[in-house]
Design a protein around this motif. Structure first.
Motif, PDB file in Angstrom:
ATOM      1  N   ILE A   1     -26.490  43.545  58.687  1.00  0.00           N
ATOM      2  CA  ILE A   1     -27.053  44.569  59.580  1.00  0.00           C
ATOM      3  C   ILE A   1     -28.114  45.389  58.854  1.00  0.00           C
ATOM      4  CG2 ILE A   1     -26.511  46.682  60.852  1.00  0.00           C
ATOM      5  CD1 ILE A   1     -23.767  45.472  61.441  1.00  0.00           C
ATOM      6  N   LYS A   2     -27.837  45.694  57.602  1.00  0.00           N
ATOM      7  CA  LYS A   2     -28.723  46.577  56.834  1.00  0.00           C
ATOM      8  C   LYS A   2     -30.024  45.890  56.450  1.00  0.00           C
ATOM      9  CE  LYS A   2     -28.442  49.820  52.968  1.00  0.00           C
ATOM     10  NZ  LYS A   2     -27.583  50.333  51.887  1.00  0.00           N
ATOM     11  N   THR A   3     -29.961  44.606  56.108  1.00  0.00           N
ATOM     12  CA  THR A   3     -31.135  43.944  55.527  1.00  0.00           C
ATOM     13  C   THR A   3     -31.818  42.943  56.451  1.00  0.00           C
ATOM     14  OG1 THR A   3     -29.746  42.212  54.544  1.00  0.00           O
ATOM     15  CG2 THR A   3     -30.154  44.179  53.221  1.00  0.00           C
ATOM     16  N   THR A   4     -31.107  42.423  57.456  1.00  0.00           N
ATOM     17  CA  THR A   4     -31.652  41.280  58.179  1.00  0.00           C
ATOM     18  C   THR A   4     -31.714  41.460  59.685  1.00  0.00           C
ATOM     19  OG1 THR A   4     -30.753  39.840  56.451  1.00  0.00           O
ATOM     20  CG2 THR A   4     -31.439  38.775  58.503  1.00  0.00           C
ATOM     21  N   LEU A   5     -30.744  42.161  60.282  1.00  0.00           N
ATOM     22  CA  LEU A   5     -30.598  42.161  61.732  1.00  0.00           C
ATOM     23  C   LEU A   5     -31.871  42.566  62.461  1.00  0.00           C
ATOM     24  CD1 LEU A   5     -28.804  41.872  64.236  1.00  0.00           C
ATOM     25  CD2 LEU A   5     -28.130  44.274  63.930  1.00  0.00           C
ATOM     26  N   PHE A   6     -32.552  43.614  61.981  1.00  0.00           N
ATOM     27  CA  PHE A   6     -33.720  44.136  62.699  1.00  0.00           C
ATOM     28  C   PHE A   6     -35.046  43.584  62.161  1.00  0.00           C
ATOM     29  CE2 PHE A   6     -30.485  47.526  63.230  1.00  0.00           C
ATOM     30  CZ  PHE A   6     -30.333  47.417  64.598  1.00  0.00           C
ATOM     31  N   GLN A   7     -34.977  42.559  61.322  1.00  0.00           N
ATOM     32  CA  GLN A   7     -36.191  41.913  60.825  1.00  0.00           C
ATOM     33  C   GLN A   7     -36.574  40.779  61.766  1.00  0.00           C
ATOM     34  OE1 GLN A   7     -38.047  42.855  58.153  1.00  0.00           O
ATOM     35  NE2 GLN A   7     -36.648  44.604  58.015  1.00  0.00           N
ATOM     36  N   PRO A   8     -37.840  40.721  62.208  1.00  0.00           N
ATOM     37  CA  PRO A   8     -38.241  39.642  63.127  1.00  0.00           C
ATOM     38  C   PRO A   8     -38.250  38.283  62.441  1.00  0.00           C
ATOM     39  CG  PRO A   8     -40.160  40.903  62.450  1.00  0.00           C
ATOM     40  CD  PRO A   8     -38.960  41.625  61.891  1.00  0.00           C
ATOM     41  N   PHE A   9     -37.996  37.252  63.223  1.00  0.00           N
ATOM     42  CA  PHE A   9     -38.077  35.846  62.800  1.00  0.00           C
ATOM     43  C   PHE A   9     -37.015  35.487  61.765  1.00  0.00           C
ATOM     44  CE2 PHE A   9     -42.509  37.476  63.396  1.00  0.00           C
ATOM     45  CZ  PHE A   9     -42.591  37.111  64.733  1.00  0.00           C
ATOM     46  N   LYS A  10     -35.932  36.237  61.705  1.00  0.00           N
ATOM     47  CA  LYS A  10     -34.808  35.913  60.827  1.00  0.00           C
ATOM     48  C   LYS A  10     -33.558  35.814  61.696  1.00  0.00           C
ATOM     49  CE  LYS A  10     -36.631  37.995  56.619  1.00  0.00           C
ATOM     50  NZ  LYS A  10     -36.393  38.943  55.501  1.00  0.00           N
ATOM     51  N   THR A  11     -32.863  34.676  61.621  1.00  0.00           N
ATOM     52  CA  THR A  11     -31.711  34.452  62.486  1.00  0.00           C
ATOM     53  C   THR A  11     -30.697  33.555  61.794  1.00  0.00           C
ATOM     54  OG1 THR A  11     -30.985  33.642  64.642  1.00  0.00           O
ATOM     55  CG2 THR A  11     -32.799  32.457  63.604  1.00  0.00           C
ATOM     56  N   THR A  12     -29.437  33.689  62.227  1.00  0.00           N
ATOM     57  CA  THR A  12     -28.372  32.807  61.725  1.00  0.00           C
ATOM     58  C   THR A  12     -27.970  31.802  62.789  1.00  0.00           C
ATOM     59  OG1 THR A  12     -26.703  34.396  62.473  1.00  0.00           O
ATOM     60  CG2 THR A  12     -27.478  34.599  60.198  1.00  0.00           C
ATOM     61  N   LYS A  13     -28.592  31.918  63.992  1.00  0.00           N
ATOM     62  CA  LYS A  13     -28.222  31.024  65.085  1.00  0.00           C
ATOM     63  C   LYS A  13     -29.085  29.767  65.036  1.00  0.00           C
ATOM     64  CE  LYS A  13     -28.839  34.004  68.399  1.00  0.00           C
ATOM     65  NZ  LYS A  13     -28.871  34.604  69.754  1.00  0.00           N
ATOM     66  N   LYS A  14     -28.462  28.627  65.263  1.00  0.00           N
ATOM     67  CA  LYS A  14     -29.168  27.360  65.264  1.00  0.00           C
ATOM     68  C   LYS A  14     -30.089  27.298  66.487  1.00  0.00           C
ATOM     69  CE  LYS A  14     -28.427  22.382  64.956  1.00  0.00           C
ATOM     70  NZ  LYS A  14     -27.424  21.295  64.894  1.00  0.00           N
ATOM     71  N   GLY A  15     -31.376  27.066  66.251  1.00  0.00           N
ATOM     72  CA  GLY A  15     -32.339  26.993  67.350  1.00  0.00           C
ATOM     73  C   GLY A  15     -32.810  28.343  67.846  1.00  0.00           C
ATOM     74  N   GLY A  16     -32.422  29.430  67.185  1.00  0.00           N
ATOM     75  CA  GLY A  16     -32.846  30.764  67.620  1.00  0.00           C
ATOM     76  C   GLY A  16     -34.200  31.148  67.054  1.00  0.00           C
ATOM     77  N   PHE A  17     -34.834  32.156  67.699  1.00  0.00           N
ATOM     78  CA  PHE A  17     -36.141  32.645  67.234  1.00  0.00           C
ATOM     79  C   PHE A  17     -36.001  33.774  66.222  1.00  0.00           C
ATOM     80  CE2 PHE A  17     -37.472  30.700  71.243  1.00  0.00           C
ATOM     81  CZ  PHE A  17     -38.611  30.026  70.856  1.00  0.00           C
ATOM     82  N   GLY A  18     -34.858  34.429  66.232  1.00  0.00           N
ATOM     83  CA  GLY A  18     -34.713  35.586  65.362  1.00  0.00           C
ATOM     84  C   GLY A  18     -35.517  36.775  65.839  1.00  0.00           C
ATOM     85  N   ILE A  19     -35.726  36.877  67.152  1.00  0.00           N
ATOM     86  CA  ILE A  19     -36.602  37.919  67.682  1.00  0.00           C
ATOM     87  C   ILE A  19     -35.904  38.841  68.662  1.00  0.00           C
ATOM     88  CG2 ILE A  19     -37.464  36.693  69.720  1.00  0.00           C
ATOM     89  CD1 ILE A  19     -39.624  38.631  67.201  1.00  0.00           C
ATOM     90  N   GLY A  20     -34.739  38.430  69.199  1.00  0.00           N
ATOM     91  CA  GLY A  20     -34.100  39.148  70.298  1.00  0.00           C
ATOM     92  C   GLY A  20     -33.758  40.586  69.980  1.00  0.00           C
ATOM     93  N   ILE A  21     -33.005  40.840  68.895  1.00  0.00           N
ATOM     94  CA  ILE A  21     -32.596  42.205  68.558  1.00  0.00           C
ATOM     95  C   ILE A  21     -33.806  43.049  68.159  1.00  0.00           C
ATOM     96  CG2 ILE A  21     -31.174  43.601  67.011  1.00  0.00           C
ATOM     97  CD1 ILE A  21     -29.632  42.046  69.123  1.00  0.00           C
ATOM     98  N   TYR A  22     -34.736  42.452  67.430  1.00  0.00           N
ATOM     99  CA  TYR A  22     -35.966  43.168  67.060  1.00  0.00           C
ATOM    100  C   TYR A  22     -36.732  43.582  68.312  1.00  0.00           C
ATOM    101  CZ  TYR A  22     -40.652  43.952  65.205  1.00  0.00           C
ATOM    102  OH  TYR A  22     -41.881  44.488  64.905  1.00  0.00           O
ATOM    103  N   GLN A  23     -36.801  42.677  69.292  1.00  0.00           N
ATOM    104  CA  GLN A  23     -37.475  42.990  70.548  1.00  0.00           C
ATOM    105  C   GLN A  23     -36.756  44.109  71.284  1.00  0.00           C
ATOM    106  OE1 GLN A  23     -37.347  39.864  73.439  1.00  0.00           O
ATOM    107  NE2 GLN A  23     -39.099  40.638  74.601  1.00  0.00           N
ATOM    108  N   CYS A  24     -35.409  44.057  71.333  1.00  0.00           N
ATOM    109  CA  CYS A  24     -34.635  45.107  72.005  1.00  0.00           C
ATOM    110  C   CYS A  24     -34.909  46.470  71.384  1.00  0.00           C
ATOM    111  CB  CYS A  24     -33.134  44.788  71.915  1.00  0.00           C
ATOM    112  SG  CYS A  24     -32.634  43.353  72.884  1.00  0.00           S
ATOM    113  N   LYS A  25     -34.869  46.539  70.062  1.00  0.00           N
ATOM    114  CA  LYS A  25     -35.095  47.802  69.363  1.00  0.00           C
ATOM    115  C   LYS A  25     -36.506  48.335  69.642  1.00  0.00           C
ATOM    116  CE  LYS A  25     -34.495  49.848  64.760  1.00  0.00           C
ATOM    117  NZ  LYS A  25     -35.807  50.427  64.518  1.00  0.00           N
TER     118      LYS A  25
END
Length: 696
Positions: free
Chosen positions: A637-661
């Motif tokens: 949460i501290k280092t990765t969650l709100f960073q764009p284009f970083k994800t742990t989900k297979k096939g994900g963009f890593g953009i959803g939470i960053y976009q929400c914020k």
């Protein structure tokens, strides 16, 4: 004197008064307009007094008030034109004006003193023979007038000499017009001091001078709007004294001529002789300001009175001052050409700059043949610059060799000197320069000053290019980020269509399902079209279209659109009633809730529950979406969650939470998260209640 001459001062008075009013009402608060208007009014007063004198037919009781009115106008001249001359075409005129305020006040006080003394017999009187005799006060007045007008001419000269070639063309006619009037009154002052009388035979000449000069000023002010030109003054003490030298030479010459006329008792016609002297002096002044003669005088002074041809320190500081303020390529190109032209006197100056796209050197501010507008990096002139890295004479480079490309370029541009613009080992442009107008070949001093100017210019050009590249990179980054937002939304909409397609296999015959499916498809297609339109015109910042929205309905719409495949057993519970409306972008906020619901669903393995709760506290509407899924670690949460284009989900963009914020913060809201690994995650959106709410 013939009465038809009276039309001259009447016309002059009318022209000066109208021009003064026209200029004054263009900007009644600007000191330049005030000074010019006062100067024109003083000339109008002089002409009005002269008209009275001519109409008097030598009657002393009528002529004397006219003479005194003329003297009042002359007394105003130094103060009025001093205000004009110290601010005309000057950049940063407010600082200059503050420095000269004591002198202006002193001049105004002295002028006022002489205005009050005009009625005294110690100023002017009439002899029995009808001559207007200057008293002691009158003689002091003309000394003051002469010195005050010389000071005005010095200021006008400084402005003209410090102007660039382009600005000089704009302002020189106004300066020549004003200077001609002031110079003629210097001539009249010298005559008054020499003979200690005022001769009314000069009145028609005065009127002709004022009419010619004022007409020239009026044409160029009205046509070119000249009072808005800005010039930085460059001070060279030797050249600043040229006005004083000319006036001193003139006074010495007048004294010698007057002595010769008195000694030899030579006859002459006063009107035509005086007019001839004025025209000759005006022609002499204009000749002195021609570029070729001015350059020859400058070279003579530099060669005989200075160790070096240029003042390198002053020239370097002036280059930095002019170049460092320019932040566009067009501005800096014009400035470079003007500086080189002004410093070295050359007129045929052209600048090529390296173009990263075509990888050629291009010239944009000239009309050359196509072959010379685009010069390749492999051009022999460029290859020689890479070896030499400094200014050089083109003929010395050719050294009797025939090179078609260089000869064609040289013939069209009339260039004799080449100076590259170098930063490190990179040539970002080059200058081609024509002959020295003084006819003198370029020497080592010319090469050194040119290298100093081109080096500083090259650094600024490089900085501008780097700034433009940085802006372009940021725009690409914004495009990438916004397109990722849109791609993420398209992915969610695709999942919604996939769910509808799967359910259609089992419920196709159900009329209610058919209606819901058609509505779902229409809404989804409409949103997809909107996203594609946004992709084609991506803004530089998030654009919100706010309106009053009921959060309950917005959340329920998002719940309906979430894809819930039959592989999991997930229930959604909601407590979302009783929350006041908020002023938000409904589509953007629905995207937030849809992303959070989708993430909550994907975090649950097998069976689980998603809880949606809305409440109000401390002026905020709080929407919490919680799940009992896998949860997240504190480090993640501290280092990765709100960073764009970083994800742990297979096939994900890593953009959803960053976009929400990003969306929530654009609404002046807060976006919070709590999570425990193995137990689940809770996201809370806090939106201000009442902010921007509008009655409907």
């Amino acid at each position: 004197m013939d009465n038809y001459f009276v039309i001259l001062p009447i016309s002059g008075a009318a022209l000066c008064f109208v021009l003064g009013l026209f200029t004054f009402f263009r900007d009644v608060r600007h000191p330049l307009n005030i000074g010019f208007a006062l100067g024109m009014v003083s000339l109008a007063i002089i002409e009005a007094g002269d008209a009275i004198v001519l109409l008097s037919n030598a009657e002393r009781q009528i002529a004397l008030p006219g003479i005194r009115l003329t003297l009042i106008g002359q007394a105003i001249l130094p103060a009025a034109w001093l205000l004009f001359s110290i601010v005309f075409a000057r950049a940063g005129y407010k600082k200059i004006l503050s420095r000269w305020t004591p002198v202006l006040l002193g001049t105004a006080i002295v002028s006022l003193f002489f205005v009050l003394m005009v009625g005294s017999s110690k100023f002017i009187s009439i002899s029995l023979s009808g001559l207007f005799i200057l008293g002691p006060v009158g003689r002091y007045f003309y000394i003051y007038l002469l010195l005050g007008l010389v000071l005005n001419l010095v200021h006008l000269e400084n402005t003209l000499r410090s102007s660039s070639s382009f600005n000089r063309f704009q302002i020189k006619h106004v300066i020549f017009g004003v200077a001609a009037i002031l110079a003629f009154f210097i001539y009249l002052s010298s005559q008054a001091l020499l003979f200690r009388t005022l001769n009314i035979r000069t009145i028609p000449v005065i009127s002709v001078v004022i009419l010619i000069s004022t007409t020239m000023i009026a044409i160029f002010i009205v046509r070119h709007r000249l009072l808005s030109v800005d010039i930085y003054i460059s001070r060279y003490v030797v050249f600043n004294s040229l006005t004083v030298l000319i006036v001193g030479f003139y006074l010495l010459t007048v004294g010698m001529i007057t002595f010769g006329i008195k000694s030899l008792d030579l006859p002459f016609n006063y009107f035509f002789t005086t007019l001839f002297i004025f025209i000759s002096i005006l022609a002499l002044v204009m000749l002195l300001f021609t570029d070729r003669l001015r350059r020859k005088v400058q070279l003579f002074i530099n060669r005989n009175f200075y160790k070096h041809k240029y003042d390198f320190r002053e020239q370097w500081m002036e280059t930095i001052e002019k170049i460092s303020t320019k932040m566009s390529l067009d501005e800096i190109q014009r400035t470079i050409i003007e500086m080189v032209s002004e410093t070295m006197g050359a007129k045929d100056i052209r600048l090529w700059l390296y173009d990263p796209v075509s990888r050629d050197y291009l010239i944009t501010m000239d009309k050359l043949v196509a072959a010379n507008r685009h010069i390749s990096r492999t051009h022999p002139l460029v290859q020689h610059m890479k070896k030499h890295m400094g200014p050089f004479m083109i003929n010395e480079f050719l050294n009797n060799r025939h090179n078609k490309d260089i000869n064609v370029l040289k013939e069209e541009t009339k260039a004799v000197l080449c100076a590259p613009l170098v930063v490190g080992q990179e040539i970002i442009g080059f200058i081609l320069q024509g002959d020295n107008p003084a006819g003198e070949p370029y020497g080592q001093d010319d090469f050194e000053i040119l290298k100093a100017m081109t080096t500083q210019s090259a650094v600024q050009l490089k900085n501008i290019r780097l700034t433009q590249d940085l802006i372009a990179a940021r725009e690409v980054e914004v495009f990438y980020r916004m397109s990722s937002f849109i791609a993420h939304d398209l992915k969610n909409l695709t999942n919604s269509l996939s769910l509808t397609s799967q359910n259609a296999r089992y419920n196709m015959d159900n009329p209610e399902f058919q209606r819901d499916t058609i509505n779902t498809i229409n809404n989804t297609v409409s949103r997809m079209k909107g996203l594609i339109e946004r992709l084609s015109t991506i803004p530089k910042a998030l654009e919100l279209k706010r309106e009053n929205v009921e959060l309950g309905g917005l959340i329920r719409n998002a719940i309906k659109k979430i894809a819930l495949p039959g592989t999991k057993s997930v229930t959604i519970t909601e407590e979302i009633d009783g929350v006041p409306p908020v002023y938000v972008d409904p589509q953007a906020m629905e995207t937030v809730f849809l992303n959070l619901l989708t993430n909550a669903y994907e975090a649950i393995m097998g069976e689980g529950e998603i809880r949606v709760r809305a409440s109000e506290s401390h002026g905020n509407a709080n929407i919490t979406i919680a799940d009992n899924g896998t949860g997240m670690s504190g480090d993640f949460i501290k280092t990765t969650l709100f960073q764009p284009f970083k994800t742990t989900k297979k096939g994900g963009f890593g953009i959803g939470i960053y976009q929400c914020k990003t969306i929530v913060e654009a609404h002046n809201g807060k976006f919070e998260v709590e999570s425990v690994e193995g137990k689940g995650t809770s996201f809370t959106v806090r939106l201000p209640v009442g902010e921007g709410i509008r009655s409907v």
